[in-house]
Design an enzyme around this catalytic site. Structure first.
Site, PDB file in Angstrom:
ATOM      1  N   ALA A  66       0.904  17.572 -19.524  1.00  0.00           N
ATOM      2  CA  ALA A  66       1.713  16.301 -18.944  1.00  0.00           C
ATOM      3  C   ALA A  66       1.382  15.084 -19.743  1.00  0.00           C
ATOM      4  O   ALA A  66       0.647  15.228 -20.685  1.00  0.00           O
ATOM      5  CB  ALA A  66       0.867  16.073 -17.627  1.00  0.00           C
ATOM      6  N   GLU A 108       2.111  25.537 -16.968  1.00  0.00           N
ATOM      7  CA  GLU A 108       2.781  25.655 -15.537  1.00  0.00           C
ATOM      8  C   GLU A 108       4.378  25.575 -15.588  1.00  0.00           C
ATOM      9  O   GLU A 108       4.831  26.234 -14.917  1.00  0.00           O
ATOM     10  CB  GLU A 108       2.291  24.279 -14.620  1.00  0.00           C
ATOM     11  CG  GLU A 108       0.718  24.392 -14.425  1.00  0.00           C
ATOM     12  CD  GLU A 108       0.286  23.089 -13.738  1.00  0.00           C
ATOM     13  OE1 GLU A 108      -0.219  23.316 -12.252  1.00  0.00           O
ATOM     14  OE2 GLU A 108       0.455  22.113 -14.311  1.00  0.00           O
ATOM     15  N   GLU A 128      -7.285  21.085 -17.119  1.00  0.00           N
ATOM     16  CA  GLU A 128      -7.116  19.777 -16.357  1.00  0.00           C
ATOM     17  C   GLU A 128      -8.706  19.213 -15.965  1.00  0.00           C
ATOM     18  O   GLU A 128      -9.011  18.248 -15.826  1.00  0.00           O
ATOM     19  CB  GLU A 128      -6.288  19.783 -15.307  1.00  0.00           C
ATOM     20  CG  GLU A 128      -4.789  19.669 -15.526  1.00  0.00           C
ATOM     21  CD  GLU A 128      -4.011  21.118 -16.079  1.00  0.00           C
ATOM     22  OE1 GLU A 128      -3.002  20.970 -16.412  1.00  0.00           O
ATOM     23  OE2 GLU A 128      -4.695  22.119 -16.344  1.00  0.00           O
TER      24      GLU A 128
END
Length: 679
Positions: A66, A108, A128
Site C-alpha cells: 500500500a 493481496e 502489516e
C-alpha cells in the site's frame, strides 16, 4: 500499448491482454495505480477478443504494498476492494506475474488473480503487523486458504517473507518462470486458455485451511502461549490471529467483516500511529540538515579499529560481515588473541545455527588483520578508536593517529560521552574527525550515533552516515554535548530512579514499572547486567553513594550473582535483602523521609525529565529533529516501538501540558521547546 493513465498501461500480445504497472520506485498501490488498474480491467471485461490477462510490473518489483503516505487522509480514487473484485470477477483468466516483492497490498492483489507465476527470486509476505496493522484487503482470509491456517498465522504475526521455492510448494504460485517473466506469464496464460482451465478464486477454496475451528483450536492456543513474550504489549499480533481464526470458522464474506472490524480498530489506534511514525522516522534520520546536495561519501575500502575488547570486536564484525577488510590493533598480545578468538566464536555460533555456511566464517576471518602496531593503520580509509572512556587516553591516540593515518583518512571515536571537538583538537585535521558511537553488542544493536564536530567536513559526515547504512545500522546525527542524544537523556532517568529508590520505591518496583511500560529491562536490572563496579575504584571509594556501599559490600551484579538482585544459576533474580538494607541505612543517614510511592509517580518521574531533556537537545540543535530522538531510544535503549519513542509518546499519548505540570511539581525548569512544541 495504450496508457490507461500515467502509471498503468494496457497492451495486447495476440489474444492476451498485458496490464503493466509502472509507478517507481516500488509500484505502491497509490490512488493513481488503483485507478489505472480499475480502468484496465474494465477495458478487458469489455473486449471480447481478450482470452486471458497478465498483470505485470515494470522496474525492480511487483506491487510492493500500500501507499502508506495515504493513511489517515481522505479516500481518493478507486478503492482497493473494487480493483480486487474487478480482477477476481474478470470473465477471463487473470495471471499475476510477480518479481521482486509482493508484500502487503501487493500480495493481496495477487491473491485475487486466478493464477500466479513468479521468477525464482520473488518474495511474498504480509508485513502489516510491523506497522501495527493487519492485512485489510482480504489477506487474512485468502492467505490461509492457499498456504494453510498454520503457515498464514506465522506469516501475518511476524511479517516474515516466503521465497519462490516455498511459494511453489504451498501453491501460492502455480509456476516459477525461467527467463523473461512477462513472456513466461503470457505463455502460461496461453496454456490456461488452451487447456480450458477454470477461473480459480482463492476465496472459494477452503480445502487447504488445514482443519476446522475445533481441530485448529489447540494450534492457536499453543501459538499464543509460545509467542506471549514476543507479542507482549503489541495489539496487532492478536488481531491478526483473530482474523485467521475467523477464516477457519466463518464463510469468506463473514471473515472479511471480522478483518475489517479489527483493521479499523488498529488503524485508528495509537499503536499503529506510533509504528507508522517510526517507519517514516527511520527514513528521515538518514537525511542530514544543511548538507550540500552534491556532497558524495568518500570511498571506504579498508577500516582500522583500535581496541579488541567487546566494543572493538563488535565494531570490526560490522565491516567484516559486509566484505570490508579490518585491521584491529591492541596493545598486548593476550588481549588481541582473546578479542580475535571472540570474533571467530561469534561467527562460528552463527554458522552452527545455519545462518551462513562454514566457508563464510573463514571468509570473514580472512578479512581480519590483527596487529600490535598503530603504524599498521597507515593505509586505512576509516579508523575507529574503541578504547577506555578517558579523554587523556583518547587524545593521546588521536595525536598519534594524526601522524600515522594517510591524508584524507577519517578518524572516529566510539566515545559514549566525551567531547569530540576536544578529541579532534589533538590532531591537525579536525575536519576529518567525528564520533561514531556504537551500542553494545556493536555487531547486533542497530543504532549508530554519528557525532558531528564543530569542524567536521560535510563529506566526512556523509561518509559516516553512508557506512552506517552499508553495515546495516540506523545512523542518527548528533551534536557535541555530554552523552550526545541517548546517554544524555538516560542520565536523567537514572538520576530520578536513584532518587525514587532513596525516597522509598524499591528497585524491583521501579524496574517493574518500566518493564510494564515496555522496556526490556529496568534501570537496576541494567546496572546489575553491566556490573555495579564499572568505573568504581576500591582504593578511592569513600561510601559517598549507594553504589559505593554496594560495591564495598562485594555486590557486583550478575557477574558475581549479587547486586540489587540475587541471581541463581539460571540468572533468575529475586530482590537482594542485603542491598535493600544498605539503601535503607543510607537514606536514614542522609535524613531522607521514606514513603510509599505509587506506579504513576515512578513512571512520570523517570520518563518526563527524559522528555524535557530531549526538548533541550532540540532547542540546542544537538538533534536534527524530534523523530531522530525517537529512533535513538527505540534502537539503542529498548523504548517500545509501539509507543513511538519518547517525543512521539509525550506529544501524542501523554500531552505536553501534563508533562509540564508534573515537571513544575518536581521543581524542574521545562525547556521552551516543551512549551512551544516541536516538529
Amino acid at each position: 500499448m495504450a496508457a490507461i493513465n500515467q502509471v498503468v498501461d494496457l497492451s495486447k500480445d495476440g489474444e492476451i491482454a498485458v496490464v503493466t504497472v509502472n509507478s517507481p520506485p516500488v509500484n505502491a498501490l497509490s490512488a493513481d495505480v488503483r485507478d489505472g488498474l480499475a480502468g484496465a480491467f474494465a477495458a478487458i471485461a469489455a473486449d471480447s477478443a481478450v482470452k486471458a490477462a497478465v498483470l505485470a510490473c515494470a522496474g525492480r518489483t511487483f506491487i510492493a504494498g500500500a501507499d502508506i503516505s495515504e493513511f489517515g487522509k481522505p479516500p481518493r480514487g478507486a478503492s482497493l476492494p473494487a480493483v480486487q473484485d474487478a480482477m477476481e470477477s474478470a470473465p477471463v483468466p487473470v495471471i499475476a506475474a510477480i518479481h521482486g516483492t509482493a508484500l502487503g497490498g501487493g500480495l493481496e492483489v495477487a491473491l485475487c488473480a486466478h493464477y500466479r507465476v513468479s521468477d525464482a527470486k520473488a518474495k511474498f509476505g504480509l508485513p502489516e503487523v510491523k506497522l501495527g496493522l493487519l492485512p485489510g484487503a482480504g489477506g487474512t482470509q485468502r492467505l490461509p486458504r492457499i498456504v494453510g491456517a498454520k503457515k498464514a498465522t506465522e506469516m501475518v504475526t511476524s511479517g516474515a517473507q516466503m521465497g519462490a521455492k516455498d511459494a511453489l510448494a504451498t501453491g501460492l504460485v502455480d509456476e516459477v518462470v525461467d527467463g523473461d517473466l512477462t513472456a513466461g506469464a503470457i505463455a502460461f496464460a496461453r496454456r490456461v486458455v488452451a487447456e480450458g482451465r477454470p477461473l480459480k478464486k482463492v476465496r472459494d477454496d477452503a480445502s487447504k485451511l488445514g482443519g476446522d475451528a475445533a481441530s485448529l483450536a489447540p494450534f492457536f492456543a499453543e501459538f499464543r502461549a509460545k509467542n506471549a513474550k514476543a507479542f507482549k504489549g503489541f495489539e496487532a499480533p492478536e488481531a491478526n490471529i483473530k482474523c485467521i481464526e475467523a477464516a477457519v470458522a466463518l464463510p469468506f464474506d463473514e471473515g472479511l467483516k471480522v478483518e475489517r472490524t479489527e483493521f479499523m480498530k488498529l488503524m485508528t489506534g495509537l499503536q499503529s500511529a506510533a509504528q507508522r511514525h517510526v517507519f517514516f522516522a527511520e527514513r528521515a534520520a538518514a537525511k542530514i540538515d544543511g548538507l550540500p546536495a552534491d556532497v558524495q561519501p568518500l570511498p571506504v575500502k579498508k577500516v582500522g579499529v583500535i581496541g579488541a575488547g567487546t566494543m572493538g570486536g563488535g565494531i570490526s564484525m560490522n565491516f567484516l560481515s559486509v566484505g570490508i577488510p579490518v585491521t584491529i590493533v591492541e596493545m598486548k598480545e593476550e588481549a588481541l588473541t582473546r578479542g580475535v578468538g571472540i570474533i571467530r566464536k561469534n561467527y562460528q555460533n552463527s554458522a552452527d545455527k545455519g545462518r551462513f555456511p562454514q566457508s563464510e566464517v573463514e571468509a570473514r576471518m580472512g578479512r581480519l588483520t590483527p596487529s600490535l602496531n598503530l603504524e599498521d593503520l597507515a593505509d586505512c580509509d576509516l579508523i575507529i578508536e574503541a578504547v577506555f572512556e578517558n579523554m587523556a587516553i583518547k587524545k593521546d591516540i588521536f595525536g598519534k593517529l594524526d601522524k600515522i593515518a594517510k591524508p584524507g583518512a577519517i578518524l572516529a571515536s566510539n566515545t559514549s560521552y566525551l567531547d569530540v571537538d576536544e578529541i579532534a583538537s589533538a590532531t591537525n585535521r579536525p575536519e576529518y574527525v567525528l564520533g561514531m558511537h556504537y551500542f553494545s553488542p556493536a555487531n547486533v544493536m542497530r543504532l549508530l550515533e554519528v557525532v558531528r564536530g564543530a569542524k567536521t567536513d560535510p563529506q566526512v559526515l556523509a561518509t559516516a552516515m553512508a557506512i552506517g547504512k552499508a553495515t546495516g545500522k540506523i545512523a542518527v546525527v548528533a551534536g557535541v554535548c555530554h552523552g550526545f542524544i541517548g546517554n544524555r537523556m538516560l542520565a536523567r532517568r537514572q538520576q530520578q530512579a536513584n532518587l525514587l529508590m532513596l525516597e522509598g520505591a524499591a528497585p524491583a518496583d521501579i524496574d517493574r514499572v518500566l518493564t510494564d511500560f515496555g522496556f526490556p529491562m529496568g534501570p537496576f536490572q541494567m546496572s546489575d547486567l553491566a556490573g555495579l563496579d564499572i568505573g568504581w575504584n576500591a582504593e578511592t571509594s569513600k561510601g559517598e553513594t549507594v553504589r559505593d556501599r554496594l560495591c564495598e559490600a562485594g555486590l557486583r551484579g550478575q557477574k558475581n550473582g549479587k547486586g540489587f538482585y540475587v541471581y541463581d544459576e539460571q540468572r533468575n533474580r529475586t530482590p537482594n535483602p542485603e542491598a535493600l538494607a544498605i539503601i535503607d541505612a543510607y537514606a536514614a543517614e542522609k535524613g531522607i523521609n521514606r514513603r510509599t510511592i505509587d506506579d504513576q509517580e515512578i513512571l512520570e518521574r523517570c520518563l518526563f525529565p527524559m522528555v524535557n531533556e530531549g526538548a533541550r537537545i532540540l532547542a540546542e540543535g544537538k538533534a536534527q529533529r524530534a523523530s531522530d530522538i525517537d529512533i535513538v531510544w527505540i534502537n539503542g535503549y529498548g523504548w517500545p516501538v509501539y509507543r513511538g519513542g519518547p517525543m512521539f509518546w509525550a506529544e501524542k499519548d501523554v500531552g505536553r501540558d501534563r508533562i509540564i505540570a508534573v515537571l513544575e511539581q518536581m521543581g524542574e525548569e521545562e525547556s521552551p521547546v516543551l512549551k512551544d512544541g516541536w516538529k
